[in-house]
Enzyme design. Structure first.
Site, PDB file in Angstrom:
ATOM      1  CE  LYS A   8      -6.182 -20.787   6.226  1.00 42.76           C
ATOM      2  NZ  LYS A   8      -5.816 -20.596   4.846  1.00 42.76           N
ATOM      3  N   GLY A  26      -6.448 -10.390   9.236  1.00 42.10           N
ATOM      4  CA  GLY A  26      -7.312 -10.585   7.932  1.00 42.10           C
ATOM      5  C   GLY A  26      -8.429  -9.744   8.024  1.00 42.10           C
ATOM      6  CB  SER A  27     -11.821  -9.550   6.367  1.00 38.49           C
ATOM      7  OG  SER A  27     -12.339 -10.922   6.828  1.00 38.49           O
ATOM      8  CB  THR A  28     -13.178  -6.287  10.350  1.00 32.45           C
ATOM      9  OG1 THR A  28     -12.182  -5.425  10.272  1.00 32.45           O
ATOM     10  CG2 THR A  28     -14.099  -6.039  11.420  1.00 32.45           C
ATOM     11  N   GLY A  83     -12.511 -12.055  11.443  1.00 28.15           N
ATOM     12  CA  GLY A  83     -11.899 -11.684  13.014  1.00 28.15           C
ATOM     13  C   GLY A  83     -13.021 -11.877  14.050  1.00 28.15           C
ATOM     14  CD  GLU A 127      -2.928  -6.099  10.966  1.00 25.34           C
ATOM     15  OE1 GLU A 127      -3.965  -5.226  10.570  1.00 25.34           O
ATOM     16  OE2 GLU A 127      -2.173  -6.667  10.334  1.00 25.34           O
ATOM     17  CB  CYS A 168      -4.619  -3.967   7.233  1.00 23.89           C
ATOM     18  SG  CYS A 168      -2.790  -4.192   7.868  1.00 23.89           S
ATOM     19  CD  GLU A 213      -9.386  -3.281   4.592  1.00 25.73           C
ATOM     20  OE1 GLU A 213      -8.035  -3.046   5.072  1.00 25.73           O
ATOM     21  OE2 GLU A 213     -10.079  -4.176   5.292  1.00 25.73           O
TER      22      GLU A 213
END
Length: 503
Positions: free
Chosen positions: A199, A252-254, A257, A274, A308, A405
């Site tokens: 995706k 992607g974002s924490t 995640g 990641e 990142c 971030e």
């Protein structure tokens, strides 16, 4: 400053064949559309340059079914490793063949310059495909001497281990380096004999869709590589929850995640995550400033700061602080903003107007908390998601611009002196993806490499990646690794076998 509009007339025919029309998903051997489409926008001017299907859970079900069938029943499950290697290499050749068109399409949909997209969405992915292809014939187990004490004498055992593909992989990728990220997910899956449903981000899906078509053109069997477009809340969630998925590989974002990790734990799916970063760069007083100044500028401004592992926290020794900041300001001021297809542009817009607003809000928060903007700090007075390369002086560790971030071209600079603990400064973050130090002292460099809590550490350079180097983070920057042999092993399961060979 170059013109801030894209010149679509100069696009290659290959790019025009992809842009300015609706695109379909790649599911099995079919091109699949939908009743509802999402516009893909050029962030230089807000123009809709293509549209993609708004995928649903039903599309995910169909794609996973195709991937399961290809893994369990199709030719992929019985294909020899050397044949898989040849097909992956063929895919690399097709990516290079279509490199001009792919880099142009990526520039238009992401806002990144052609130089950037050629290097990181064509050249690096082709290298990665070839590197992973080589692993297809080199995945092996071990033979082990076994003979537990509880067995009676005279029993002869032969024991060995196997590395087997985990099954169907769900790859979920972000918008910042789209084609590169797609290959990072697809290449190790194919090398190990897995199949995949990918995706892409709804903001930058076009090259991933083309990659799915190229996989079929390369001779990779239908169902091995499937591309489903749509929103994360629908397609991404359906992939994460699907019982036919054995592994999830997410970049992607924490925050997302964490949600994926929690959902995957319900069925014990394997995961690679990641996630975000807030990477420190340290300039010691003995650093070679002719190297350090352009290197730290590139560490934050490369890819418009939408990395990142971007070096967004810069710690500079008191003795060289003003000199380094002045040098970085000069580097920032000399970056030419322009349209992604303009050959004179060094930096294009951010990926969207929403991302521009997010970055500008962070800059405002830095100013309100007492940091001084000494370069950039604003948008351009022009349509498009442009943000000038920004440098802030005298930031503090408690500021949002230092803690969170930003994912944009914003550098927070801070001083330190001989009495400060450099490792403590670098490690004062929830993240642990990247870190770099600039010094001529070998002992200082080694101590930093060993002591900093980051998965990727660079000395006198920042952000260098290679297909052979595992890439992953510590702390809230993720779980597991992309690239290298670590990526291969993460797509396999170990099986132990014991054979009684007693005569």
């Amino acid at each position: 400053m170059p013109a801030l509009s894209n010149e679509y007339d100069n696009l290659s025919q290959g790019a025009k064949d992809i842009l300015f029309k609706p695109q379909d998903m790649v599911i099995g051997s079919e091109r699949v559309g939908d009743d509802v489409y999402i516009d893909v926008l050029d962030p230089t001017n807000g123009t809709a340059v293509a549209s993609i299907p708004e995928g649903t859970r039903q599309h995910v079900d169909k794609a996973v079914a195709a991937a399961v069938d290809a893994f369990e029943n199709g030719p992929w499950s019985t294909m020899r490793a050397g044949e898989r290697e040849k097909l992956i290499i063929k895919l690399a050749e097709l990516v290079e063949r279509d490199g001009q068109a792919l880099s142009e399409v990526e520039a238009v949909e992401s806002g990144r310059t052609l130089m950037n997209t050629k290097a990181f969405d064509v050249d690096f992915p082709a290298d990665c495909l070839r590197y992973m292809a080589g692993w297809a014939t080199k995945i092996s187990g071990k033979t082990l001497p076994v003979g537990p004490a509880y067995l009676p004498p005279g029993i002869d055992l032969f024991a060995y281990t196997l590395r087997e593909p985990v099954g169907v992989v769900a790859g979920i990728i972000p918008w910042n380096v789209p084609l590169c990220q797609a290959v990072w997910k697809i290449a190790p899956a194919l090398a190990t004999g897995c199949t995949i449903v990918l995706k892409p981000s709804e903001l930058t899906p076009l090259t991933a869709l083309r990659l799915g078509e190229l996989a079929l053109d390369a001779g990779i069997p239908p169902g091995v590589v499937n591309i489903v477009t749509g929103y994360g809340s629908e397609v991404g969630a359906a992939l994460v929850e699907h019982p036919g998925i054995s592994k999830i590989s997410f970049t992607g974002s924490t925050s997302v995640g964490r949600q994926i990790s929690a959902a995957a734990s319900e069925s014990f799916k394997k995961i690679t995550l990641e996630l975000g970063g807030k990477s420190p760069m340290i300039v010691m007083k003995d650093a070679n400033l002719e190297n350090a100044i352009p290197a730290v500028a590139l560490g934050i401004f490369a890819n418009h700061g939408q990395n990142c592992c971007a070096g967004s926290r810069l710690f500079i020794h008191d003795d060289v602080y003003e000199q380094v900041v002045e040098g970085v300001i000069n580097e920032a001021d000399n970056i030419v903003l322009g349209a992604s297809l303009d050959p004179e542009a060094h930096m294009g817009p951010l990926v969207s107007m929403a991302q521009q607003a997010r970055v500008l809000e962070y800059i405002d928060s830095g100013k309100s908390e007492g940091a001084e903007v000494v370069a950039g700090g604003e948008a351009l007075d022009h349509p498009g998601a442009y943000v000038k390369p920004t440098v802030l002086m005298n930031a503090r560790p408690d500021m949002r611009i230092v803690r969170e971030e930003i994912f944009g071209p914003v550098l927070a600079t801070m001083r330190f002196n001989d009495n400060d603990d450099i490792l403590a400064l670098a490690n004062d973050t929830e993240y642990g993806l990247g870190a770099s130090i600039y010094t001529e002292n070998l002992t200082t460099a080694h101590q930093f490499v060993r002591g900093v809590k980051a998965g990727n550490v660079w000395v006198n350079i920042h952000g260098i990646l290679d297909a052979a180097l595992p890439f992953g983070g510590m702390k809230n920057s993720g779980h597991g690794h992309e690239l290298g042999d670590a990526a291969i092993l993460s797509h396999t399961s170990s099986k132990s076998a014991v054979v009684n060979v007693t005569q």
